[in-house]
Design a protein around this motif. Structure first.
Motif, PDB file in Angstrom:
ATOM      1  N   ASP A   1     -26.529  40.027 -25.043  1.00 53.27           N
ATOM      2  CA  ASP A   1     -25.884  40.317 -23.761  1.00 53.27           C
ATOM      3  C   ASP A   1     -25.792  39.059 -22.898  1.00 53.27           C
ATOM      4  O   ASP A   1     -24.780  38.830 -22.232  1.00 53.27           O
ATOM      5  CB  ASP A   1     -26.623  41.424 -23.015  1.00 53.27           C
ATOM      6  CG  ASP A   1     -26.400  42.787 -23.647  1.00 53.27           C
ATOM      7  OD1 ASP A   1     -25.408  42.959 -24.383  1.00 53.27           O
ATOM      8  OD2 ASP A   1     -27.231  43.682 -23.407  1.00 53.27           O
TER       9      ASP A   1
ATOM     10  N   ARG B   1     -30.908  41.744 -28.955  1.00 53.69           N
ATOM     11  CA  ARG B   1     -29.851  42.457 -28.213  1.00 53.69           C
ATOM     12  C   ARG B   1     -29.763  41.961 -26.771  1.00 53.69           C
ATOM     13  O   ARG B   1     -28.673  41.806 -26.222  1.00 53.69           O
ATOM     14  CB  ARG B   1     -30.086  43.962 -28.271  1.00 53.69           C
ATOM     15  CG  ARG B   1     -29.758  44.514 -29.633  1.00 53.69           C
ATOM     16  CD  ARG B   1     -29.834  46.015 -29.687  1.00 53.69           C
ATOM     17  NE  ARG B   1     -29.440  46.469 -31.014  1.00 53.69           N
ATOM     18  CZ  ARG B   1     -30.018  47.442 -31.661  1.00 53.69           C
ATOM     19  NH1 ARG B   1     -31.020  48.108 -31.105  1.00 53.69           N
ATOM     20  NH2 ARG B   1     -29.606  47.793 -32.857  1.00 53.69           N
ATOM     21  N   ARG B   2     -30.904  41.705 -26.165  1.00 55.06           N
ATOM     22  CA  ARG B   2     -30.893  41.161 -24.794  1.00 55.06           C
ATOM     23  C   ARG B   2     -30.273  39.765 -24.788  1.00 55.06           C
ATOM     24  O   ARG B   2     -29.472  39.431 -23.924  1.00 55.06           O
ATOM     25  CB  ARG B   2     -32.300  41.124 -24.229  1.00 55.06           C
ATOM     26  CG  ARG B   2     -32.301  40.595 -22.807  1.00 55.06           C
ATOM     27  CD  ARG B   2     -33.658  40.617 -22.175  1.00 55.06           C
ATOM     28  NE  ARG B   2     -33.527  40.095 -20.837  1.00 55.06           N
ATOM     29  CZ  ARG B   2     -34.108  40.574 -19.790  1.00 55.06           C
ATOM     30  NH1 ARG B   2     -34.881  41.630 -19.914  1.00 55.06           N
ATOM     31  NH2 ARG B   2     -33.947  40.023 -18.627  1.00 55.06           N
ATOM     32  N   TYR B   3     -30.648  38.957 -25.750  1.00 56.32           N
ATOM     33  CA  TYR B   3     -30.066  37.620 -25.895  1.00 56.32           C
ATOM     34  C   TYR B   3     -28.561  37.720 -26.124  1.00 56.32           C
ATOM     35  O   TYR B   3     -27.776  36.951 -25.569  1.00 56.32           O
ATOM     36  CB  TYR B   3     -30.770  36.880 -27.027  1.00 56.32           C
ATOM     37  CG  TYR B   3     -30.082  35.622 -27.458  1.00 56.32           C
ATOM     38  CD1 TYR B   3     -29.893  34.563 -26.568  1.00 56.32           C
ATOM     39  CD2 TYR B   3     -29.617  35.465 -28.760  1.00 56.32           C
ATOM     40  CE1 TYR B   3     -29.256  33.398 -26.979  1.00 56.32           C
ATOM     41  CE2 TYR B   3     -28.993  34.308 -29.165  1.00 56.32           C
ATOM     42  CZ  TYR B   3     -28.808  33.280 -28.273  1.00 56.32           C
ATOM     43  OH  TYR B   3     -28.176  32.127 -28.672  1.00 56.32           O
TER      44      TYR B   3
ATOM     45  N   GLN C   1     -34.840  44.313 -30.079  1.00 61.07           N
ATOM     46  CA  GLN C   1     -34.544  44.478 -28.655  1.00 61.07           C
ATOM     47  C   GLN C   1     -34.310  43.136 -27.970  1.00 61.07           C
ATOM     48  O   GLN C   1     -33.437  43.002 -27.128  1.00 61.07           O
ATOM     49  CB  GLN C   1     -35.671  45.241 -27.952  1.00 61.07           C
ATOM     50  CG  GLN C   1     -35.743  46.695 -28.330  1.00 61.07           C
ATOM     51  CD  GLN C   1     -34.428  47.418 -28.087  1.00 61.07           C
ATOM     52  OE1 GLN C   1     -33.837  47.322 -27.021  1.00 61.07           O
ATOM     53  NE2 GLN C   1     -33.956  48.133 -29.094  1.00 61.07           N
ATOM     54  N   TRP C   2     -35.106  42.119 -28.342  1.00 58.23           N
ATOM     55  CA  TRP C   2     -34.927  40.807 -27.735  1.00 58.23           C
ATOM     56  C   TRP C   2     -33.596  40.193 -28.154  1.00 58.23           C
ATOM     57  O   TRP C   2     -32.870  39.631 -27.326  1.00 58.23           O
ATOM     58  CB  TRP C   2     -36.076  39.862 -28.101  1.00 58.23           C
ATOM     59  CG  TRP C   2     -36.004  38.609 -27.283  1.00 58.23           C
ATOM     60  CD1 TRP C   2     -36.545  38.406 -26.053  1.00 58.23           C
ATOM     61  CD2 TRP C   2     -35.316  37.401 -27.619  1.00 58.23           C
ATOM     62  NE1 TRP C   2     -36.235  37.140 -25.599  1.00 58.23           N
ATOM     63  CE2 TRP C   2     -35.482  36.502 -26.550  1.00 58.23           C
ATOM     64  CE3 TRP C   2     -34.577  37.000 -28.724  1.00 58.23           C
ATOM     65  CZ2 TRP C   2     -34.941  35.219 -26.546  1.00 58.23           C
ATOM     66  CZ3 TRP C   2     -34.029  35.721 -28.730  1.00 58.23           C
ATOM     67  CH2 TRP C   2     -34.217  34.848 -27.650  1.00 58.23           C
TER      68      TRP C   2
ATOM     69  N   ALA D   1     -38.750  38.151 -21.444  1.00 56.33           N
ATOM     70  CA  ALA D   1     -38.733  39.480 -22.063  1.00 56.33           C
ATOM     71  C   ALA D   1     -39.411  39.480 -23.434  1.00 56.33           C
ATOM     72  O   ALA D   1     -39.923  40.518 -23.866  1.00 56.33           O
ATOM     73  CB  ALA D   1     -37.294  39.983 -22.202  1.00 56.33           C
TER      74      ALA D   1
ATOM     75  N   CYS E   1     -34.538  36.205 -19.943  1.00 55.33           N
ATOM     76  CA  CYS E   1     -34.473  36.581 -21.362  1.00 55.33           C
ATOM     77  C   CYS E   1     -35.714  36.077 -22.097  1.00 55.33           C
ATOM     78  O   CYS E   1     -36.320  36.813 -22.881  1.00 55.33           O
ATOM     79  CB  CYS E   1     -33.194  36.015 -21.985  1.00 55.33           C
ATOM     80  SG  CYS E   1     -32.884  36.588 -23.662  1.00 55.33           S
TER      81      CYS E   1
END
Length: 184
Positions: free
Chosen positions: A98, A94-96, A91-92, A75, A72
């Motif tokens: 998840d 949202r990745r975090y 976007q970051w 990214a 993460c």
């Protein structure tokens, strides 16, 4: 004289990567008490290989979490290079989201190692998110009165399971509302 650890052989590195990837999926679906055999079967390695790398279950859980934290964190710069600042931040986050939404149970299973993992988490994630936030603020995309620590805590709180709500989808929806509130 400082000793340098020997680099891993390519096959040992592949086995470790396969174990971490398999453990990530198995622990997410079957929990921290999943049988070792389920992990090794998915990784295509023997149980001895698992225990050689991870003598205790907590070692494996910590390694999976650190691996996911590292991915993460990595990214962030990639997203910054590919997207405008506001989109990279979104976007970051949202990745975090998840990561947090799917790993809450793993972190709570660690007990004694929890503080060390927490420090590792903030050391890796804080600077990445801070850089993303600063770029988005400079671009006029988001508010300037929110810190990286604020965002890390807010997302973690929004991703807590809520009885009667579809976890983790409900947390993701709440984080999207939070992201809308960050925008100027």
């Amino acid at each position: 004289m400082t000793e340098h650890p020997r680099p891993r052989r390519a096959d040992a590195r592949r086995n470790l990567d396969a174990l971490l990837e398999a453990a990530k999926h198995v622990l997410a679906t079957s929990g921290v008490d999943a049988p070792a055999k389920e992990i090794t079967d998915r990784a295509g390695v023997g149980v001895g290989t698992l225990y050689r790398h991870f003598p205790q279950r907590s070692d494996l859980v910590i390694a999976v979490l650190e691996h996911e934290i590292d991915a993460c964190a990595a990214a962030g710069p990639a997203l910054s290079a590919a997207l405008p600042p506001g989109a990279a931040l979104t976007q970051w986050v949202r990745r975090y989201t998840d990561l947090v939404a799917t790993k809450i149970g793993l972190a709570s299973a660690l007990h004694g190692a929890h503080q060390e993992l927490r420090e590792y988490f903030y050391r890796r994630m804080g600077p990445v998110l801070d850089a993303l936030l600063r770029a988005a603020v400079a671009d006029g995309e988001v508010r300037a009165d929110v810190s990286a620590e604020d965002v890390l805590h807010a997302v973690a709180l929004l991703c807590q399971p809520v009885p009667g709500k579809d976890h983790p989808a409900y947390g993701r929806r709440l984080v999207d509302v939070f992201l809308d509130g960050l925008r100027r």
